[in-house]
Design a protein around this motif. Structure first.
Motif, short mmCIF file in Angstrom:
data_model
loop_
_atom_site.label_atom_id
_atom_site.label_comp_id
_atom_site.label_asym_id
_atom_site.label_seq_id
_atom_site.Cartn_x
_atom_site.Cartn_y
_atom_site.Cartn_z
N ALA A 93 -11.65 -0.38 -8.61
CA ALA A 93 -10.46 0.42 -9.42
C ALA A 93 -9.21 -0.88 -9.62
N THR A 94 -9.41 -1.05 -11.29
CA THR A 94 -8.13 -2.00 -11.53
C THR A 94 -7.37 -1.23 -12.68
N ARG A 95 -7.12 0.04 -12.38
CA ARG A 95 -6.52 0.82 -13.43
C ARG A 95 -4.74 0.64 -13.27
N ASP A 96 -4.13 0.91 -14.14
CA ASP A 96 -2.71 0.67 -13.97
C ASP A 96 -2.00 1.73 -13.29
N PHE A 97 -1.09 1.47 -12.46
CA PHE A 97 -0.43 2.45 -11.32
C PHE A 97 0.98 2.15 -11.53
N ARG A 98 1.44 3.08 -10.94
CA ARG A 98 3.31 3.17 -10.33
C ARG A 98 3.27 3.86 -9.28
N ARG A 99 3.79 3.52 -8.49
CA ARG A 99 4.20 3.93 -7.14
C ARG A 99 5.60 3.92 -6.85
N VAL A 100 6.33 5.25 -6.36
CA VAL A 100 7.66 5.32 -6.16
C VAL A 100 7.97 5.75 -4.71
N PHE A 101 8.58 4.78 -3.98
CA PHE A 101 8.88 5.24 -2.53
C PHE A 101 10.50 5.56 -2.50
N GLN A 102 10.94 6.47 -1.67
CA GLN A 102 12.10 6.75 -1.59
C GLN A 102 12.82 6.02 -0.42
N LEU A 103 13.81 5.46 -0.60
CA LEU A 103 14.48 4.67 0.50
C LEU A 103 15.60 5.16 1.20
N ALA A 104 15.73 5.00 2.61
CA ALA A 104 17.00 5.61 3.09
C ALA A 104 18.23 4.56 2.87
N ASP A 105 19.27 5.07 3.02
CA ASP A 105 20.63 4.20 2.92
C ASP A 105 20.56 3.09 3.76
N HIS A 106 21.10 2.02 3.05
CA HIS A 106 21.13 0.48 3.60
C HIS A 106 19.50 -0.18 3.88
N VAL A 107 18.59 0.41 3.25
CA VAL A 107 17.31 -0.16 3.58
C VAL A 107 17.05 -1.12 2.19
N SER A 108 16.66 -2.10 2.13
CA SER A 108 16.51 -3.10 1.01
C SER A 108 15.41 -3.88 1.08
N VAL A 109 14.69 -4.30 0.01
CA VAL A 109 13.50 -5.27 -0.01
C VAL A 109 13.91 -6.57 0.65
N SER A 110 13.47 -7.18 1.46
CA SER A 110 13.58 -8.55 1.88
C SER A 110 12.57 -9.52 1.64
N GLY A 111 11.49 -9.07 1.02
CA GLY A 111 10.50 -9.92 0.55
C GLY A 111 9.40 -9.21 0.29
N ALA A 112 8.52 -10.12 -0.52
CA ALA A 112 7.21 -9.66 -1.07
C ALA A 112 6.17 -10.84 -1.06
N ASN A 113 4.96 -10.28 -0.74
CA ASN A 113 3.86 -11.51 -0.63
C ASN A 113 2.61 -10.75 -1.26
N LEU A 114 1.82 -11.36 -1.95
CA LEU A 114 0.43 -10.90 -2.29
C LEU A 114 -0.69 -12.08 -1.73
N SER A 115 -1.56 -11.54 -0.93
CA SER A 115 -2.57 -12.18 -0.18
C SER A 115 -3.80 -11.51 -0.09
N ASN A 116 -4.90 -11.93 -0.43
CA ASN A 116 -6.17 -11.42 -0.25
C ASN A 116 -6.42 -9.98 -0.71
N GLY A 117 -5.71 -9.78 -2.00
CA GLY A 117 -5.76 -8.26 -2.45
C GLY A 117 -4.92 -7.12 -2.04
#
Length: 162
Positions: A93-117
């Motif tokens: 499946a290589t269809r377009d997607f959009r996922r939304v996740f609700q974050l708690a207060d004071h939670v933030s993204v510290s990094g992202a990595n793409l490896s082996n799918g």
């Protein structure tokens, strides 16, 4: 679909007004959830989380990870399609997607990595120092306070009576 009444919960809590909205959003999302792409949410410790999405076939330039206020939005859009190819079976499946996740207060993204799918997104909760729990010292009332003056007056009266 079953609806729940959370009003008894809010009779004994203060400041959890957002909770009803979050629960309602989660229930609506569950109704429309296609299950694609599959993902895992892991809690590494009290303040660190890891979200892993299985997105085989997507490259870094076809993915978007955004934090908007208290939402983490992960989306993917394929730039090229294999229109010329004649598939006998297409199971990836290589269809377009959009996922939304609700974050708690004071939670933030510290990094992202793409490896082996697998797209791995690290999240960190950083509570400001002034909002962390703190212990309040309990002291005897100061002699100049109203309570201190009343205690002194009572102790002086009991001393004169004796």
């Amino acid at each position: 679909m079953t609806r729940y009444d959370f009003s008894p919960l809010f009779r004994s809590t203060i400041g959890f007004d957002r909770m009803a909205g979050l629960l309602d959003t989660a229930m609506k999302a569950a109704d429309h959830d296609s299950g694609y792409p599959p993902y895992d949410i892991m809690q590494a410790d009290d303040d660190r989380y890891r979200l892993t999405l299985s997105i085989a076939g997507f490259s870094e330039d076809e993915l978007t990870v955004e934090q908007q206020d208290r939402e983490l939005v992960v989306s993917g859009s394929k730039n090229t399609r294999d229109n010329e190819a004649s598939f006998l079976h297409r199971g990836i499946a290589t269809r377009d997607f959009r996922r939304v996740f609700q974050l708690a207060d004071h939670v933030s993204v510290s990094g992202a990595n793409l490896s082996n799918g697998l797209l791995t997104i690290d999240l960190l909760r950083e509570v400001p120092e002034d909002q962390k729990p703190r212990r309040i010292e309990i002291r005897e009332s100061a002699p100049g306070s109203l309570l201190g003056k009343a205690k002194k007056l009572l102790s002086d009266k009991s001393a004169k009576a004796a």
